[in-house]
Scaffold this motif. Sequence first.
Motif, PDB file in Angstrom:
ATOM      1  N   HIS A   7       0.852  -1.151  -0.084  1.00  0.00           N
ATOM      2  CA  HIS A   7      -0.063  -0.043   0.124  1.00  0.00           C
ATOM      3  C   HIS A   7       1.001   1.224  -0.002  1.00  0.00           C
ATOM      4  O   HIS A   7       0.689   2.317  -0.791  1.00  0.00           O
ATOM      5  N   GLY A   8       1.862   1.277   1.027  1.00  0.00           N
ATOM      6  CA  GLY A   8       2.717   2.118   1.043  1.00  0.00           C
ATOM      7  C   GLY A   8       3.504   2.658  -0.330  1.00  0.00           C
ATOM      8  O   GLY A   8       3.624   3.855  -0.718  1.00  0.00           O
ATOM      9  N   THR A   9       4.019   1.519  -0.988  1.00  0.00           N
ATOM     10  CA  THR A   9       4.682   1.703  -2.555  1.00  0.00           C
ATOM     11  C   THR A   9       3.813   2.307  -3.267  1.00  0.00           C
ATOM     12  O   THR A   9       4.369   3.289  -3.983  1.00  0.00           O
ATOM     13  N   VAL A  10       2.577   1.792  -3.417  1.00  0.00           N
ATOM     14  CA  VAL A  10       1.712   2.241  -4.562  1.00  0.00           C
ATOM     15  C   VAL A  10       1.153   3.676  -4.199  1.00  0.00           C
ATOM     16  O   VAL A  10       0.996   4.590  -5.138  1.00  0.00           O
ATOM     17  N   ARG A  11       0.968   4.012  -2.935  1.00  0.00           N
ATOM     18  CA  ARG A  11       0.605   5.334  -2.503  1.00  0.00           C
ATOM     19  C   ARG A  11       1.792   6.384  -2.861  1.00  0.00           C
ATOM     20  O   ARG A  11       1.301   7.460  -3.343  1.00  0.00           O
ATOM     21  N   GLU A  12       2.864   5.956  -2.703  1.00  0.00           N
ATOM     22  CA  GLU A  12       3.971   6.836  -2.715  1.00  0.00           C
ATOM     23  C   GLU A  12       4.090   7.325  -4.363  1.00  0.00           C
ATOM     24  O   GLU A  12       4.315   8.187  -4.758  1.00  0.00           O
ATOM     25  N   GLU A  13       4.063   6.232  -5.072  1.00  0.00           N
ATOM     26  CA  GLU A  13       3.918   6.411  -6.430  1.00  0.00           C
ATOM     27  C   GLU A  13       2.832   7.369  -7.144  1.00  0.00           C
ATOM     28  O   GLU A  13       3.133   7.930  -7.896  1.00  0.00           O
ATOM     29  N   LEU A  14       1.635   6.954  -6.484  1.00  0.00           N
ATOM     30  CA  LEU A  14       0.647   7.651  -7.072  1.00  0.00           C
ATOM     31  C   LEU A  14       0.510   9.272  -6.547  1.00  0.00           C
ATOM     32  O   LEU A  14       0.324  10.014  -7.317  1.00  0.00           O
ATOM     33  N   ASP A  15       1.307   9.486  -5.313  1.00  0.00           N
ATOM     34  CA  ASP A  15       1.261  10.537  -4.998  1.00  0.00           C
ATOM     35  C   ASP A  15       2.423  11.599  -5.808  1.00  0.00           C
ATOM     36  O   ASP A  15       2.140  12.606  -6.051  1.00  0.00           O
ATOM     37  N   GLY A  16       3.466  10.827  -6.064  1.00  0.00           N
ATOM     38  CA  GLY A  16       4.281  11.506  -7.101  1.00  0.00           C
ATOM     39  C   GLY A  16       3.719  11.645  -8.273  1.00  0.00           C
ATOM     40  O   GLY A  16       4.215  12.623  -9.049  1.00  0.00           O
ATOM     41  N   PHE A  17       3.078  10.668  -8.984  1.00  0.00           N
ATOM     42  CA  PHE A  17       2.319  11.010 -10.275  1.00  0.00           C
ATOM     43  C   PHE A  17       1.376  12.463 -10.189  1.00  0.00           C
ATOM     44  O   PHE A  17       1.578  13.103 -11.059  1.00  0.00           O
ATOM     45  N   THR A  18       0.812  12.444  -9.271  1.00  0.00           N
ATOM     46  CA  THR A  18      -0.037  13.575  -8.898  1.00  0.00           C
ATOM     47  C   THR A  18       0.402  14.913  -8.919  1.00  0.00           C
ATOM     48  O   THR A  18       0.142  15.609  -9.504  1.00  0.00           O
ATOM     49  N   ARG A  19       1.663  14.715  -8.162  1.00  0.00           N
ATOM     50  CA  ARG A  19       2.569  16.181  -7.978  1.00  0.00           C
ATOM     51  C   ARG A  19       3.436  16.550  -9.226  1.00  0.00           C
ATOM     52  O   ARG A  19       3.310  17.837  -9.577  1.00  0.00           O
ATOM     53  N   HIS A  20       3.999  15.321  -9.885  1.00  0.00           N
ATOM     54  CA  HIS A  20       5.007  15.679 -10.915  1.00  0.00           C
ATOM     55  C   HIS A  20       4.582  15.334 -12.190  1.00  0.00           C
ATOM     56  O   HIS A  20       5.446  15.566 -13.338  1.00  0.00           O
ATOM     57  N   GLY A  21       3.489  14.417 -12.258  1.00  0.00           N
ATOM     58  CA  GLY A  21       2.859  13.983 -13.492  1.00  0.00           C
ATOM     59  C   GLY A  21       2.424  14.998 -14.769  1.00  0.00           C
ATOM     60  O   GLY A  21       2.641  16.212 -14.530  1.00  0.00           O
ATOM     61  N   ALA A  22       1.992  14.707 -15.735  1.00  0.00           N
ATOM     62  CA  ALA A  22       1.386  15.721 -16.759  1.00  0.00           C
ATOM     63  C   ALA A  22       0.130  16.320 -16.152  1.00  0.00           C
ATOM     64  O   ALA A  22      -0.550  15.969 -15.373  1.00  0.00           O
ATOM     65  N   PRO A  23      -0.074  17.660 -16.660  1.00  0.00           N
ATOM     66  CA  PRO A  23      -0.988  18.210 -15.970  1.00  0.00           C
ATOM     67  C   PRO A  23      -2.285  17.679 -16.296  1.00  0.00           C
ATOM     68  O   PRO A  23      -2.637  16.878 -17.003  1.00  0.00           O
ATOM     69  N   ALA A  24      -3.282  17.906 -15.001  1.00  0.00           N
ATOM     70  CA  ALA A  24      -4.627  17.509 -15.185  1.00  0.00           C
ATOM     71  C   ALA A  24      -5.243  17.635 -16.386  1.00  0.00           C
ATOM     72  O   ALA A  24      -6.336  16.799 -16.680  1.00  0.00           O
ATOM     73  N   ASN A  25      -5.314  18.787 -17.009  1.00  0.00           N
ATOM     74  CA  ASN A  25      -6.143  19.165 -18.167  1.00  0.00           C
ATOM     75  C   ASN A  25      -5.291  18.950 -19.510  1.00  0.00           C
ATOM     76  O   ASN A  25      -5.805  19.234 -20.597  1.00  0.00           O
ATOM     77  N   ALA A  26      -4.337  17.945 -19.310  1.00  0.00           N
ATOM     78  CA  ALA A  26      -3.556  17.556 -20.682  1.00  0.00           C
ATOM     79  C   ALA A  26      -4.369  16.526 -21.314  1.00  0.00           C
ATOM     80  O   ALA A  26      -5.479  16.076 -20.819  1.00  0.00           O
ATOM     81  N   LEU A  27      -4.335  16.791 -22.853  1.00  0.00           N
ATOM     82  CA  LEU A  27      -4.893  15.738 -23.711  1.00  0.00           C
ATOM     83  C   LEU A  27      -3.892  15.015 -24.482  1.00  0.00           C
ATOM     84  O   LEU A  27      -2.789  15.461 -24.993  1.00  0.00           O
ATOM     85  N   PRO A  28      -3.780  13.687 -24.497  1.00  0.00           N
ATOM     86  CA  PRO A  28      -4.718  12.929 -23.937  1.00  0.00           C
ATOM     87  C   PRO A  28      -4.790  12.955 -22.417  1.00  0.00           C
ATOM     88  O   PRO A  28      -3.696  13.255 -21.705  1.00  0.00           O
ATOM     89  N   LYS A  29      -5.727  12.351 -21.590  1.00  0.00           N
ATOM     90  CA  LYS A  29      -5.741  12.313 -20.331  1.00  0.00           C
ATOM     91  C   LYS A  29      -4.519  11.776 -19.755  1.00  0.00           C
ATOM     92  O   LYS A  29      -4.171  10.513 -20.212  1.00  0.00           O
ATOM     93  N   PRO A  30      -3.775  12.180 -18.526  1.00  0.00           N
ATOM     94  CA  PRO A  30      -2.832  11.541 -18.000  1.00  0.00           C
ATOM     95  C   PRO A  30      -3.505  10.215 -17.442  1.00  0.00           C
ATOM     96  O   PRO A  30      -4.600  10.201 -16.862  1.00  0.00           O
ATOM     97  N   GLU A  31      -2.488   9.073 -17.412  1.00  0.00           N
ATOM     98  CA  GLU A  31      -3.002   7.603 -16.825  1.00  0.00           C
ATOM     99  C   GLU A  31      -1.940   7.260 -15.792  1.00  0.00           C
ATOM    100  O   GLU A  31      -0.801   7.116 -16.459  1.00  0.00           O
ATOM    101  N   PHE A  32      -2.460   6.561 -14.910  1.00  0.00           N
ATOM    102  CA  PHE A  32      -1.678   5.989 -13.925  1.00  0.00           C
ATOM    103  C   PHE A  32      -2.042   4.512 -13.642  1.00  0.00           C
ATOM    104  O   PHE A  32      -3.518   4.444 -13.380  1.00  0.00           O
ATOM    105  N   ASN A  33      -1.390   3.433 -13.777  1.00  0.00           N
ATOM    106  CA  ASN A  33      -1.805   2.046 -13.715  1.00  0.00           C
ATOM    107  C   ASN A  33      -0.868   1.263 -13.042  1.00  0.00           C
ATOM    108  O   ASN A  33       0.283   1.325 -13.180  1.00  0.00           O
ATOM    109  N   VAL A  34      -1.587   0.260 -11.846  1.00  0.00           N
ATOM    110  CA  VAL A  34      -0.670  -0.514 -11.318  1.00  0.00           C
ATOM    111  C   VAL A  34      -1.221  -1.791 -11.578  1.00  0.00           C
ATOM    112  O   VAL A  34      -2.405  -2.248 -11.363  1.00  0.00           O
ATOM    113  N   ASP A  35      -0.317  -2.770 -11.957  1.00  0.00           N
ATOM    114  CA  ASP A  35      -0.592  -4.339 -11.991  1.00  0.00           C
ATOM    115  C   ASP A  35       0.206  -5.205 -11.349  1.00  0.00           C
ATOM    116  O   ASP A  35       1.367  -4.451 -10.838  1.00  0.00           O
ATOM    117  N   TRP A  36      -0.153  -6.409 -11.006  1.00  0.00           N
ATOM    118  CA  TRP A  36       0.722  -7.183  -9.987  1.00  0.00           C
ATOM    119  C   TRP A  36       0.901  -8.388 -10.197  1.00  0.00           C
ATOM    120  O   TRP A  36      -0.226  -9.161 -11.074  1.00  0.00           O
TER     121      TRP A  36
END
Length: 491
Positions: free
Chosen positions: A84-113
């Motif tokens: 949970h901590g690993t995924v949470r940290e990566e998601l938080d990083g994506f939200t902070r530093h990823g592409a702008p939320a209004n970018a097109l196409p929409k930014p995407e974050f995906n975790v598979d295991w």
Amino acid sequence: MPNLRFVGGIAWMAVTIAGCGAAITPSSAKAPMPSEPTLINFVDPSVVQGLSTRTLFSGETGKRHVHAVYPAVPGAPRLTEKLHGTVREELDGFTRHGAPANALPKPEFNVDWQLAAASPEVLGVRLRIGHSMESGWSEARTTVWYDRVKGRALDSADLLTDRPALVTLAGIVRSELRLRGPLVTPNALRPDREMFDSLGFNPRGDLVVEFDDEQVGLGVAGRVAVAVPSATAAPLLSEIGLRAQRAAVQAKKTPAPTSREEIKAASTDKPPARSFMAGSVDCAKLRCVALTYDDGPGPETARLLDVLRAHGARATFFTLGSNASARPDLLRRMRDEGHLVANHTWSHRDLTMLPPTKIADQLTRAQHAVAQIIGQVPTLMRPPYGDSDIQVATVAGRLNMAVVRWNVDPEDRWDPDPRAIADRTVARAEPGAIVLLHDSHPATVDAAPEILRRLSEAGYTFVTVPELYGSREMVPGRTYDSGGVSTAPDR
């Protein structure tokens, strides 16, 4: 694993995976050498008693597409916390530093295991964390290990004895990378724990070291991995590392097809999925509504099935292939209680951002997983996030599936209030409606009894999606948003 260092690829099945890379030298073991020495045979998650999935988030958040799931195993709370901590940290990083939320196409974050190993002594969970940035799709890999004997959650680097072992391993891997050509940058490799955060073993016990995209090579290099022969790796492994190696070698390998053609062939001998109660309701005369549930099965699904059974209601479950493989018992229960099981792809990627071959891969792998479990082949698919286009519909049609979206969205996935979810569902329902809900969301399941009670009192009958159309067959490749409404793929 450094945040935001990821590479793209197809959604592989949870039982087998292959990647780029070559072993340094053949191992001395007698087992035949796999054609790709960095191939890892993952363990069927259904063999781990009580294993379920946890959904951190699935849907749109801040105009970003997010789907983040990881496994949970009874009696291993520290493993669950670390994942949970690993995924949470990566998601938080994506939200902070990823592409702008209004970018097109929409930014995407995906975790598979996948499960890298599973034995009474050790568990290994490999996470694939991908995201889209302005430069395109990229992916990282990290493998978390759990010592079931001592109750410890460990990083991959803990499979090694000490710092000198890490330095030695880095030297071995760097020497191999120098043979790979101009797409790989061996000098970028450092003996850091963060760079060696995804260690596993192939069926022969060779140590497989894999890297994040652009960590030791250009993005076009794809997955970069090195197999270190078991005899070379053994002196570098700690006690838990040796146990992990044994677990990987001794794991029961579930035979599985590895190409789309084999997957399709393995499913064609089964009948199409259909509720055994189909035809018992005439929606031309009754007020019918189709409740549909996405993203399961998960920890809440059994409770939802109990509620539906108590109210004599049926639903359509758009299941993820990766979750279905973890909980085949719940899919069989859906089938046996008159519900319809349908396809929601393997790992919830935005299909409109994929080429046709990878759209087909997402669909066929999920199709195969479901068909092997329930003995029926789904005829409906729902694109993740509801995003579809001509290309997605065409591929679905070639795989004999209709595309199903919805015309009622109670917005349950963002709301922790069951009463509010029930209120919106009831207020927006209408005859012939296809209602979007999520059995991965606890509040949605909490809302189910109230939804069923109030809609029943309003005269509604709960049916599976195809029953809304009566004797009219749903056509592969067409898109359906509500009862009586469909569009051709060439719209």
